[in-house]
Design a protein around this motif. Structure first.
Motif, mmCIF file in Angstrom:
data_model
loop_
_atom_site.group_PDB
_atom_site.id
_atom_site.type_symbol
_atom_site.label_atom_id
_atom_site.label_comp_id
_atom_site.label_asym_id
_atom_site.label_seq_id
_atom_site.Cartn_x
_atom_site.Cartn_y
_atom_site.Cartn_z
ATOM 1 N N GLY A 119 0.817 -1.213 0.000
ATOM 2 C CA GLY A 119 0.000 0.000 0.000
ATOM 3 C C GLY A 119 0.845 1.255 0.000
ATOM 4 N N ALA A 120 2.059 1.171 0.546
ATOM 5 C CA ALA A 120 2.938 2.335 0.530
ATOM 6 C C ALA A 120 3.336 2.698 -0.899
ATOM 7 N N VAL A 121 3.547 1.666 -1.729
ATOM 8 C CA VAL A 121 3.886 1.918 -3.130
ATOM 9 C C VAL A 121 2.694 2.525 -3.863
ATOM 10 N N MET A 175 4.120 10.126 -8.046
ATOM 11 C CA MET A 175 5.501 9.689 -8.226
ATOM 12 C C MET A 175 5.567 8.690 -9.376
ATOM 13 N N GLU A 176 6.464 8.938 -10.320
ATOM 14 C CA GLU A 176 6.578 8.069 -11.488
ATOM 15 C C GLU A 176 7.195 6.726 -11.109
ATOM 16 N N ALA A 177 6.907 5.704 -11.924
ATOM 17 C CA ALA A 177 7.382 4.354 -11.639
ATOM 18 C C ALA A 177 8.905 4.297 -11.538
ATOM 19 N N ILE A 207 9.982 5.697 -8.214
ATOM 20 C CA ILE A 207 9.676 4.755 -7.131
ATOM 21 C C ILE A 207 10.716 3.640 -7.112
ATOM 22 N N GLN A 208 11.029 3.110 -8.290
ATOM 23 C CA GLN A 208 12.028 2.044 -8.375
ATOM 24 C C GLN A 208 13.374 2.522 -7.850
ATOM 25 N N ALA A 209 13.776 3.723 -8.241
ATOM 26 C CA ALA A 209 15.061 4.267 -7.792
ATOM 27 C C ALA A 209 15.099 4.422 -6.277
#
Length: 407
Positions: free
Chosen positions: A258-260, A268-270, A273-275
């Protein structure tokens, strides 16, 4: 006249580094799968494309190189690999390798053991890039660099996931619609080369413990734990990707999905988020200071203290969960950079384990990083065993070379 023994190259390509080790296959290993090839030299380039630095030394400790290079001279992994190979060849009188073994992070559901690399294998590894975005592309770059230089040379892929391939479906499932499990969205586990080495080493130094229920804590910049029964993996803290499980140097470990979703809902772009999840979280994210455990242990900053305490707390929790899976615990093994070298981290983790498991460390043995660091009255023996992932790659590569008549 001296005998020239076959040479194997082992390549471990990371996001900004390439490590190359050279192993010599002794005559005794030509017909014996258990004989370990002998390390002859090791070199690495860090800071590729940013601040390249080459270090290389022979197995006897003799330094072959320690040099920084202009960015344009080592701008990519291909250039880095060529430079390391050229440097190490001087110390070995340019003995050509008979095979190259590669660390490949993700083998998915397709690979349960090391394999000779061909076009279909490369295609399957490319399909797994989204599951290991910071590792798999560089593993493939190294493979292509060797192919371009010496197309006929045998290359072998050795997988971080393969050691866990025999897990029960209960250990692989995630509670998503079942169709995704059938499509390969499942818990794989990583650091398998390290765990395979520790399982092998434990059989040599403590065969009675190796036959039982063992938890191995691979604690480094990347960190995970593995539950073994009779030397075989039955559960791991990592899952679909190397993000899962306990917090790491810069990776988040287990978090509420849920945080993601919340981050995405905030715009926030994918890629961002990954970075953040891979490179700005974990010890670095909590402390705001560093991902290096040594730096944090030396700091009095409250957030550094918090980061270290959280790391130990979560590691102990994962040990408890894995012990439930095993139905008990007969031995605990620490390995990798933090696990094998940090007495303080081991002390903090094991402090949580005394009440439930009766784990008690010998302070003097622990401080000295001896092989057995638990007290005689500890109900669970605690061992420290340095790992050797490159050695396992060399062993697997020699086996496949032997099967193909190359030894």
């Amino acid at each position: 006249m001296s005998t020239v023994h076959p040479v194997i190259l082992v390549v471990n390509a990371g996001s900004s580094s390439v490590k190359v080790s050279i192993y010599v296959v002794p005559e005794s290993a030509h017909h014996n799968v258990d004989i370990q090839p002998e390390l002859a030299a090791h070199g690495q380039i860090e800071g590729i494309g940013v601040a390249p630095r080459l270090t290389a030394r022979m197995a006897d400790g003799r330094v072959v190189a320690d040099e920084q290079f202009p960015v344009e001279q080592v701008a990519d992994h291909d250039a880095a690999f060529r430079l390391i190979r050229l440097t190490l060849s001087v110390g070995l009188r340019d003995t050509p390798p008979v095979a190259v073994g590669h660390r490949v992070v993700h083998g998915g559901a397709d690979f349960a053991d090391a394999v000779a690399i061909d076009d279909p294998v490369i295609a399957r590894l490319e399909a797994l890039v989204p599951l290991a975005p910071l590792h798999q592309p560089h593993n493939l770059t190294a493979i292509r660099a060797v192919r371009a230089a010496v197309p006929e040379l045998l290359q072998v892929a050795c997988f971080d996931t393969a050691f866990h391939a025999g897990h029960d479906p209960l250990a692989q499932l995630m509670a998503l619609p079942y169709e995704y499990y059938e499509r390969g969205i499942r818990r794989y586990g990583f650091h398998g080369l390290s765990y395979a080495y520790i399982a092998r080493r434990l059989r040599q130094v403590a065969p009675d413990l190796a036959a039982g229920r063992v938890i191995v804590a691979h604690l480094g910049n990347g960190a995970s734990l593995c539950a073994m029964r009779e030397g075989r993996s039955v559960e791991s803290t990592m899952g679909l990707t190397a993000l899962d499980g306990m917090p790491m140097g810069t990776r988040c470990g287990n978090i509420d999905p849920g945080a993601v979703l919340w981050l995405a809902a905030q715009g926030m772009e994918a890629d961002a988020i990954q970075a953040m999840l891979y490179g700005q979280s974990g010890l670095k994210g909590i402390s705001g200071i560093s991902s290096d455990m040594r730096v944090l242990l030396a700091s009095n900053d409250p957030r550094a203290v918090l980061a270290v305490n959280f790391y130990a707390y979560r590691a102990a929790q994962e040990i408890g969960k894995l012990a439930v899976t095993l139905g008990g615990l007969d031995a605990l093994v620490f390995t990798a950079g933090i696990g094998a070298d940090s007495a303080e981290v081991r002390t903090r983790i094991c402090a949580y384990l005394d009440g439930l498991f009766g784990v008690r460390l010998d302070a003097q043995a622990n401080a000295a990083n001896t092989q057995r660091v638990s007290r005689d009255d500890s109900r669970v023996p605690v061992l420290v065993l340095p790992t050797d992932e490159e050695g396992m790659i060399a062993l697997s590569t020699a086996r496949i070379l032997r099967e193909r008549g190359g030894l």
